[in-house]
Motif scaffolding. Structure first.
Motif, PDB file in Angstrom:
ATOM      1  N   SER A   1       0.825  -1.207   0.000  1.00  0.00           N
ATOM      2  CA  SER A   1       0.000   0.000   0.000  1.00  0.00           C
ATOM      3  C   SER A   1       0.862   1.261   0.000  1.00  0.00           C
ATOM      4  O   SER A   1       0.343   2.362  -0.224  1.00  0.00           O
ATOM      5  N   TYR A   2       2.177   1.112   0.232  1.00  0.00           N
ATOM      6  CA  TYR A   2       3.118   2.229   0.093  1.00  0.00           C
ATOM      7  C   TYR A   2       4.534   1.681   0.171  1.00  0.00           C
ATOM      8  O   TYR A   2       4.789   0.722   0.903  1.00  0.00           O
ATOM      9  N   GLU A   3       5.442   2.274  -0.579  1.00  0.00           N
ATOM     10  CA  GLU A   3       6.876   1.981  -0.481  1.00  0.00           C
ATOM     11  C   GLU A   3       7.630   3.263  -0.805  1.00  0.00           C
ATOM     12  O   GLU A   3       7.253   4.008  -1.720  1.00  0.00           O
ATOM     13  N   GLY A   4       8.728   3.500  -0.067  1.00  0.00           N
ATOM     14  CA  GLY A   4       9.585   4.633  -0.382  1.00  0.00           C
ATOM     15  C   GLY A   4      10.514   4.344  -1.543  1.00  0.00           C
ATOM     16  O   GLY A   4      11.047   5.253  -2.179  1.00  0.00           O
ATOM     17  N   PHE A   5      10.717   3.061  -1.838  1.00  0.00           N
ATOM     18  CA  PHE A   5      11.504   2.643  -3.003  1.00  0.00           C
ATOM     19  C   PHE A   5      10.915   1.348  -3.565  1.00  0.00           C
ATOM     20  O   PHE A   5      10.273   1.357  -4.589  1.00  0.00           O
ATOM     21  N   GLY A   6      11.130   0.238  -2.866  1.00  0.00           N
ATOM     22  CA  GLY A   6      10.643  -1.055  -3.343  1.00  0.00           C
ATOM     23  C   GLY A   6      11.759  -1.867  -3.966  1.00  0.00           C
ATOM     24  O   GLY A   6      11.773  -2.128  -5.164  1.00  0.00           O
ATOM     25  N   MET A   7      12.722  -2.282  -3.129  1.00  0.00           N
ATOM     26  CA  MET A   7      13.894  -2.990  -3.639  1.00  0.00           C
ATOM     27  C   MET A   7      13.553  -4.272  -4.390  1.00  0.00           C
ATOM     28  O   MET A   7      14.207  -4.576  -5.399  1.00  0.00           O
ATOM     29  N   PRO A   8      12.555  -5.069  -3.965  1.00  0.00           N
ATOM     30  CA  PRO A   8      12.250  -6.282  -4.738  1.00  0.00           C
ATOM     31  C   PRO A   8      11.914  -6.005  -6.194  1.00  0.00           C
ATOM     32  O   PRO A   8      12.215  -6.826  -7.063  1.00  0.00           O
ATOM     33  N   VAL A   9      11.304  -4.860  -6.474  1.00  0.00           N
ATOM     34  CA  VAL A   9      10.980  -4.519  -7.862  1.00  0.00           C
ATOM     35  C   VAL A   9      12.268  -4.341  -8.667  1.00  0.00           C
ATOM     36  O   VAL A   9      12.434  -4.917  -9.751  1.00  0.00           O
ATOM     37  N   ALA A  10      13.203  -3.546  -8.141  1.00  0.00           N
ATOM     38  CA  ALA A  10      14.466  -3.305  -8.845  1.00  0.00           C
ATOM     39  C   ALA A  10      15.299  -4.580  -8.934  1.00  0.00           C
ATOM     40  O   ALA A  10      15.903  -4.873  -9.982  1.00  0.00           O
ATOM     41  N   GLU A  11      15.360  -5.353  -7.847  1.00  0.00           N
ATOM     42  CA  GLU A  11      16.150  -6.582  -7.841  1.00  0.00           C
ATOM     43  C   GLU A  11      15.588  -7.598  -8.830  1.00  0.00           C
ATOM     44  O   GLU A  11      16.341  -8.245  -9.563  1.00  0.00           O
ATOM     45  N   ALA A  12      14.268  -7.758  -8.842  1.00  0.00           N
ATOM     46  CA  ALA A  12      13.642  -8.721  -9.759  1.00  0.00           C
ATOM     47  C   ALA A  12      13.904  -8.336 -11.206  1.00  0.00           C
ATOM     48  O   ALA A  12      14.247  -9.191 -12.038  1.00  0.00           O
ATOM     49  N   MET A  13      13.756  -7.048 -11.526  1.00  0.00           N
ATOM     50  CA  MET A  13      14.014  -6.603 -12.897  1.00  0.00           C
ATOM     51  C   MET A  13      15.464  -6.878 -13.283  1.00  0.00           C
ATOM     52  O   MET A  13      15.747  -7.283 -14.414  1.00  0.00           O
ATOM     53  N   ALA A  14      16.392  -6.658 -12.345  1.00  0.00           N
ATOM     54  CA  ALA A  14      17.807  -6.921 -12.621  1.00  0.00           C
ATOM     55  C   ALA A  14      18.064  -8.398 -12.887  1.00  0.00           C
ATOM     56  O   ALA A  14      19.019  -8.748 -13.586  1.00  0.00           O
ATOM     57  N   CYS A  15      17.216  -9.264 -12.329  1.00  0.00           N
ATOM     58  CA  CYS A  15      17.343 -10.706 -12.541  1.00  0.00           C
ATOM     59  C   CYS A  15      16.523 -11.187 -13.736  1.00  0.00           C
ATOM     60  O   CYS A  15      16.459 -12.398 -14.007  1.00  0.00           O
ATOM     61  N   GLY A  16      15.884 -10.261 -14.438  1.00  0.00           N
ATOM     62  CA  GLY A  16      15.106 -10.624 -15.607  1.00  0.00           C
ATOM     63  C   GLY A  16      13.790 -11.296 -15.293  1.00  0.00           C
ATOM     64  O   GLY A  16      13.275 -12.084 -16.093  1.00  0.00           O
ATOM     65  N   THR A  17      13.215 -10.978 -14.127  1.00  0.00           N
ATOM     66  CA  THR A  17      11.950 -11.576 -13.723  1.00  0.00           C
ATOM     67  C   THR A  17      10.819 -10.568 -13.862  1.00  0.00           C
ATOM     68  O   THR A  17      10.948  -9.438 -13.383  1.00  0.00           O
ATOM     69  N   PRO A  18       9.703 -10.933 -14.497  1.00  0.00           N
ATOM     70  CA  PRO A  18       8.562 -10.020 -14.602  1.00  0.00           C
ATOM     71  C   PRO A  18       8.056  -9.611 -13.228  1.00  0.00           C
ATOM     72  O   PRO A  18       8.139 -10.380 -12.256  1.00  0.00           O
ATOM     73  N   VAL A  19       7.507  -8.399 -13.143  1.00  0.00           N
ATOM     74  CA  VAL A  19       7.040  -7.835 -11.876  1.00  0.00           C
ATOM     75  C   VAL A  19       5.602  -7.349 -12.025  1.00  0.00           C
ATOM     76  O   VAL A  19       5.255  -6.719 -13.033  1.00  0.00           O
ATOM     77  N   VAL A  20       4.787  -7.652 -11.013  1.00  0.00           N
ATOM     78  CA  VAL A  20       3.456  -7.055 -10.863  1.00  0.00           C
ATOM     79  C   VAL A  20       3.449  -6.319  -9.540  1.00  0.00           C
ATOM     80  O   VAL A  20       3.752  -6.912  -8.497  1.00  0.00           O
ATOM     81  N   CYS A  21       3.154  -5.027  -9.552  1.00  0.00           N
ATOM     82  CA  CYS A  21       3.188  -4.236  -8.326  1.00  0.00           C
ATOM     83  C   CYS A  21       1.973  -3.321  -8.261  1.00  0.00           C
ATOM     84  O   CYS A  21       1.229  -3.171  -9.237  1.00  0.00           O
ATOM     85  N   SER A  22       1.791  -2.697  -7.111  1.00  0.00           N
ATOM     86  CA  SER A  22       0.714  -1.732  -6.941  1.00  0.00           C
ATOM     87  C   SER A  22       1.147  -0.370  -7.473  1.00  0.00           C
ATOM     88  O   SER A  22       2.293  -0.175  -7.884  1.00  0.00           O
ATOM     89  N   ASP A  23       0.222   0.563  -7.416  1.00  0.00           N
ATOM     90  CA  ASP A  23       0.500   1.921  -7.911  1.00  0.00           C
ATOM     91  C   ASP A  23       0.828   2.885  -6.782  1.00  0.00           C
ATOM     92  O   ASP A  23       0.729   4.094  -6.959  1.00  0.00           O
ATOM     93  N   ARG A  24       1.232   2.377  -5.617  1.00  0.00           N
ATOM     94  CA  ARG A  24       1.401   3.219  -4.438  1.00  0.00           C
ATOM     95  C   ARG A  24       2.852   3.600  -4.191  1.00  0.00           C
ATOM     96  O   ARG A  24       3.774   2.835  -4.468  1.00  0.00           O
ATOM     97  N   GLY A  25       3.029   4.803  -3.630  1.00  0.00           N
ATOM     98  CA  GLY A  25       4.349   5.273  -3.272  1.00  0.00           C
ATOM     99  C   GLY A  25       5.263   5.339  -4.478  1.00  0.00           C
ATOM    100  O   GLY A  25       4.887   5.790  -5.557  1.00  0.00           O
TER     101      GLY A  25
END
Length: 383
Positions: free
Chosen positions: A271-295
């Motif tokens: 419901s909020y993140e100041g950054f969201g490291m799993p999103v950046a880490e997953a993308m760096a590993c070539g893994t698709p990401v589904v996330c919310s629109d918050r923060g």
């Protein structure tokens, strides 16, 4: 000959918690270490002075002293919770990273009212100290806006430098075999990965409801980090999902990297993140990401992930949002062409968070702290 400029990077005590801040401290120190002719040292701290003194006496430890900070050009505190230490630095310029101000306005950041009151009280002194520093650094434009709004800080005092994602985070072709070597056996079939703690703002209720949708009836949820709360376990049982939840708990960094590659998609419904490291880490590993629109999540994703709008009134309970999140996860799993597109976009987007990309931004932030805007950091810093 001009002496080599120096940086002291101060992070949390290695034996304590704050795992994400430890990782940030190491990654930022390594990024600063790429500057030409700059010497970097990492030191550690943990809690505000009264608590730290008490715990150290109990453990028979010698307190870390910052008396030698005057020998450095920059002392960089890796988290707002260390901001009180700015008051102990006299001769060096100080930089404090404020990752976010979520403790002060995000519902569900704390487990209850008592934790909220105690946690916010503990942060007051570090916050006052941080505001005395020469430069505030934060990890997203979203957090920069929060700092300006809540602390009434001028935007000109803040530098935005994302969290460095090391090249350790990269696609691993033989990920499942490497995991088996570490004693981790994943189920067959589609796998949705979720990593981090289980605080309420992580919105894992929505993820469990999404896993219960018919679209994901054959998929497993692979949880890494904090184990599901009793309430979330009951919800999973009620919805018939419990048998498809794999709880791994804390694992090594190497295992985390392999898990990103071994899973089909990473879910970040916070419901909020100041950054969201799993999103950046997953993308760096070539893994698709589904996330919310918050923060900061859409900012970090940068158009390389599927972003699902949450219901402001009920972030974790709206059945329509759960269905939408489930369908997004299903598409990332079943639509091979679309998944390949997400992987390619994610790898390109992750370049924005690699150390070599962030180094000039960090260098510029240090230059501003030294009062040398527009020049390379520490150029003639000791002159």
């Amino acid at each position: 000959m001009t002496p080599r400029p120096t940086i002291m990077m101060v992070g949390p005590r290695p034996a304590g918690g704050w795992m994400s801040i430890k990782n940030y401290t190491e990654a930022t120190a390594a990024t600063a270490g790429t500057f030409a002719d700059v010497e970097t040292r990492v030191a550690s701290w943990w809690a505000p002075r009264p608590i730290e003194t008490y715990l150290d006496r109990r453990r028979g430890r010698q307190r870390l002293q910052l008396d030698d900070a005057d020998d450095f050009d920059i002392v960089h505190f890796a988290d707002l919770g260390l901001g009180h230490l700015v008051n102990q630095v006299r001769g060096a310029r100080t930089v404090v990273t404020c990752h976010d101000l979520m403790p002060f306005f995000v519902d569900g950041f704390y487990a209850g009212r008592r934790d909220r009151l105690f946690g916010r009280a503990l942060l007051r002194a570090p916050m006052r100290g941080a505001l005395k520093g020469d430069r505030l650094l934060t990890v997203s434009e979203c957090s920069a806006r929060d700092i300006c709004r809540l602390l009434e800080v001028g935007r000109e005092r803040i530098s935005v430098v994302g969290v460095p994602i090391s090249h350790t985070y990269a696609p691993r072709p033989n990920a499942e075999a490497a995991l088996r070597a570490e004693g981790i056996e994943l189920p067959s079939g589609p796998k949705v990965m979720s990593i981090g703690d289980c605080a309420r703002y992580k919105n894992l209720e929505l993820l469990i409801r999404a896993m219960a949708t018919p679209a994901l009836s054959g998929a497993h949820l692979v949880r890494v980090g904090g184990r599901l709360s009793s309430g979330l376990v009951r919800l999973a049982e009620t919805l018939g999902v419990a048998g498809r939840v794999v709880e791994l708990g804390p694992v090594s960094r190497e295992a985390v990297v392999c898990l990103y590659s071994a899973c089909d998609v990473v879910a970040q419904p916070s419901s909020y993140e100041g950054f969201g490291m799993p999103v950046a880490e997953a993308m760096a590993c070539g893994t698709p990401v589904v996330c919310s629109d918050r923060g900061a999540l859409p900012e970090v994703a940068g158009g390389a992930a599927m972003v699902i709008p949450l219901d402001p009134a009920a972030p974790g309970k709206n059945p329509e949002v759960a269905i939408a999140f489930g369908h997004a996860l299903e598409r990332a799993i079943d639509d091979e062409l679309f998944a390949a597109e997400l992987r390619e976009k994610g790898l390109r987007r992750a370049v924005a968070f690699r150390p070599e990309t962030l180094a000039p931004l960090l260098e510029a932030a240090y230059a501003l702290a030294m009062g040398r805007a527009g020049t390379p950091a520490f150029e003639s810093a000791a002159g």
